[in-house]
Design an enzyme around this catalytic site. Structure first.
Site, mmCIF file in Angstrom:
data_model
loop_
_atom_site.group_PDB
_atom_site.id
_atom_site.type_symbol
_atom_site.label_atom_id
_atom_site.label_comp_id
_atom_site.label_asym_id
_atom_site.label_seq_id
_atom_site.Cartn_x
_atom_site.Cartn_y
_atom_site.Cartn_z
ATOM 1 N N ASP A 44 0.780 -1.256 0.000
ATOM 2 C CA ASP A 44 0.000 0.000 0.000
ATOM 3 C C ASP A 44 0.811 1.306 0.000
ATOM 4 O O ASP A 44 1.752 1.447 0.780
ATOM 5 C CB ASP A 44 -0.865 0.100 1.256
ATOM 6 C CG ASP A 44 -1.566 -1.182 1.615
ATOM 7 O OD1 ASP A 44 -1.430 -2.161 0.891
ATOM 8 O OD2 ASP A 44 -2.249 -1.192 2.649
ATOM 9 N N GLU A 226 -10.562 -2.270 4.177
ATOM 10 C CA GLU A 226 -9.231 -1.775 4.522
ATOM 11 C C GLU A 226 -9.034 -0.387 3.915
ATOM 12 O O GLU A 226 -9.772 0.022 3.011
ATOM 13 C CB GLU A 226 -8.152 -2.714 3.960
ATOM 14 C CG GLU A 226 -8.209 -4.124 4.522
ATOM 15 C CD GLU A 226 -7.087 -5.047 4.021
ATOM 16 O OE1 GLU A 226 -6.537 -5.777 4.835
ATOM 17 O OE2 GLU A 226 -6.780 -5.045 2.819
HETATM 18 C C1 FRU Z 1 -3.852 -3.695 2.694
HETATM 19 C C2 FRU Z 1 -3.237 -4.088 4.031
HETATM 20 C C3 FRU Z 1 -3.625 -3.093 5.106
HETATM 21 C C4 FRU Z 1 -2.520 -3.257 6.118
HETATM 22 C C5 FRU Z 1 -1.322 -3.498 5.228
HETATM 23 C C6 FRU Z 1 -0.297 -4.434 5.798
HETATM 24 O O1 FRU Z 1 -3.161 -4.157 1.591
HETATM 25 O O2 FRU Z 1 -3.615 -5.403 4.380
HETATM 26 O O3 FRU Z 1 -4.917 -3.283 5.627
HETATM 27 O O4 FRU Z 1 -2.375 -2.130 6.920
HETATM 28 O O5 FRU Z 1 -1.809 -4.036 4.014
HETATM 29 O O6 FRU Z 1 0.848 -4.494 5.000
#
Ligand code: FRU
Length: 505
Positions: A44, A226
């Protein structure tokens, strides 16, 4: 995302192999016009922030291997969101846990008291993920914490009294996205809390109060919610609205991870949606965890991770894994008394054009090979065209080895599509070789299309960006040929082809 404990084991095993190779930015499949980390794993985008002429991109980063592992915040900066300079890692895991996704703000009024010498601090608000607790089967593993910078984002310090928002016993409680709600002089946090978004508010970023919950029975729910983002936007007809972005994994329209949105009103306490239907910012398989930059005035600029949790850790690259999408400007458009979010590549991307070949209009009946017409020699380009009457057609990228990627419109189904069933290497995941589709949203007779093609990705912005699809692909040899085809006939106008130069020196 996939099971984190499993990812961690793969990550530790893989670290030695990836470390042995030095990044050159010329590796097979290395994106040339998209940001990718110099080496190792990225997911992300985090803490997207504009301040004093610099755009900051932080990102979920595991600096020891090209698969997911203990998360850090990687960092890169840019003057135009196109050319990036890699910076030292901004945040490292600590005794409270790994550093998961979050956002960053400029605390102009020094509400946090963390400023120094009369200068506003930059504050990152992120999730601490406690893996030890997770292993013990506890569900209060995720808490929200702060880090601050007193040197315009160069170095970062964790706040002494972290976490600032404690977990009430919800296993998925993460990805805080914070904005300044000027009307009430308070901060508002949108937090992904399992199957909904919870809004919190704070006078100082340190003490948070729950305001409301949104979305339990709205939008897509075949996965965990998310990475939210909430921002105001003035619609094309002048109406003042708010957009709430909610990422979901799995449960995307073409499988795996994807980004949905809601248009509505926000009053500092509650978000009230206008659309009851499920809407996607991008309905291809390869845009995820997309959120918007903060502090960019009236422009809402969106950046996503160009992959999908279904196969992100196994795509055939070794030195690094994953890239971001091109930055996109989001707009709210009134179409038939309904408000939709459209996306188009930011205008700064035009600076990569070395030349523009104007093909004017093309009357396509059967297949028309454009390779010679455009003297094609580049792997990255923009193809743009309009049509007064949208009919079935396709754009075909191919190589002499018989591999091809097809992007097009199917009038009978009223679908835009990207077909990568024969696009190249796909044996790393059984769902990868697929034809992905997206219902057309616009209903006027004509269309307006922009395709952004890089070494290993295509982004389709159809109907002025009301339907957007992103897909990655891995041909054994680069695609050298470009053709347009239409069985029934398709008249294209304003056709331009612009090679795009690499963003890397
Ligand atoms: C989304 C996610 C988020 C989390 C991060 C962990 O891709 O699962 O929810 O904060 O990646 O790397």
């Amino acid at each position: 995302m996939m099971n984190k404990a499993k990812c961690l084991v793969i990550g530790l095993l893989a670290s030695t192999t990836a470390m042995a190779q030095k990044p050159t930015y010329k590796e097979q499949y290395r994106p040339q016009i998209h940001f990718s980390p110099p080496a190792h794993w990225m997911n992300d985008p985090n803490g997207l922030l504009y301040y004093k002429g610099t755009y900051h991109l932080f990102y979920q980063y595991y600096p020891k291997a090209s698969v997911w592992g203990p998360m850090h915040w990687g960092h890169a900066t840019s003057a135009d969101m196109i050319h990036w300079k890699n910076q030292p890692v901004a945040l490292y895991p600590d005794s409270l846990g790994l550093i998961f996704s979050g956002s960053a703000v400029v605390d102009y009024n020094n509400t946090s008291g963390l400023g120094k010498n009369g200068q506003p601090p930059l504050i990152a608000i992120f999730t601490h993920h406690d893996q030890a607790k997770e292993k013990d089967g506890k569900n209060d593993t995720e808490n929200q914490s702060l880090a601050y910078s007193n040197d315009d984002g160069k170095t970062w310090h964790k706040y002494d009294h972290n976490p600032v928002l404690k977990n009430p016993g919800i296993s998925d409680f993460r990805d805080p996205n914070v904005i300044w709600y000027a009307a009430e002089k308070k901060w508002v946090m949108s937090l992904a809390t399992k199957d909904r978004i919870t809004f919190y508010s704070s006078p100082n970023l340190k003490e948070w109060k729950k305001e409301s919950e949104f979305g339990e029975h709205l939008g897509a729910h075949d996965g965990v919610w998310e990475c939210p983002a909430l921002f105001p936007a003035t619609a094309s007809d002048g109406k003042k609205l708010w957009v709430l972005i909610v990422n979901i994994n799995p449960g995307g329209p073409n499988g795996g991870s994807a980004t949905q949105y809601f248009v509505g009103y926000f009053d500092g306490n509650k978000f009230k949606e206008l659309n009851k239907d499920t809407r996607w910012v991008d309905s291809g398989t390869d845009e995820y965890a997309g959120v918007t930059f903060h502090n960019t005035g009236d422009r809402n600029i969106f950046l996503g991770w160009m992959s999908n949790w279904d196969y992100a850790t196994t795509v055939p690259t070794e030195v690094w894994r994953s890239a971001n999408t091109v930055p996109r400007e989001l707009k709210v458009v009134n179409m038939d008394h309904n408000y939709y979010v459209t996306s188009e590549p930011i205008k700064e991307l035009n600076s990569l054009k070395t030349t523009t070949i104007d093909l004017k209009s093309l009357n396509v009946k059967g297949e028309k090979d454009l390779t010679k017409l455009i003297k094609r020699s580049d792997n990255q380009f923009e193809l743009k065209f309009s049509s007064k009457q949208l009919k079935s057609f396709s754009v075909v990228l191919s190589n002499k080895g018989g591999e091809q990627l097809v992007v097009g419109f199917d009038a009978a189904e009223n679908n835009w599509y990207i077909d990568r069933t024969k696009a190249g290497v796909s044996d790393f995941n059984k769902t990868f070789a697929k034809r992905m589709v997206s219902k057309r949203i616009a209903n006027e007779p004509g269309t307006d299309v922009t395709l952004i093609v890089d070494v290993a990705s295509v982004e389709l912005f159809a109907d002025k960006g009301s339907t957007v699809m992103t897909a990655i692909f891995f041909p054994k040899k680069p695609y050298t040929d470009l053709a347009v085809s239409s069985k029934g006939g398709f008249e294209m106008s304003g056709v331009t082809y612009s090679p795009l130069k690499s963003i890397w020196p």
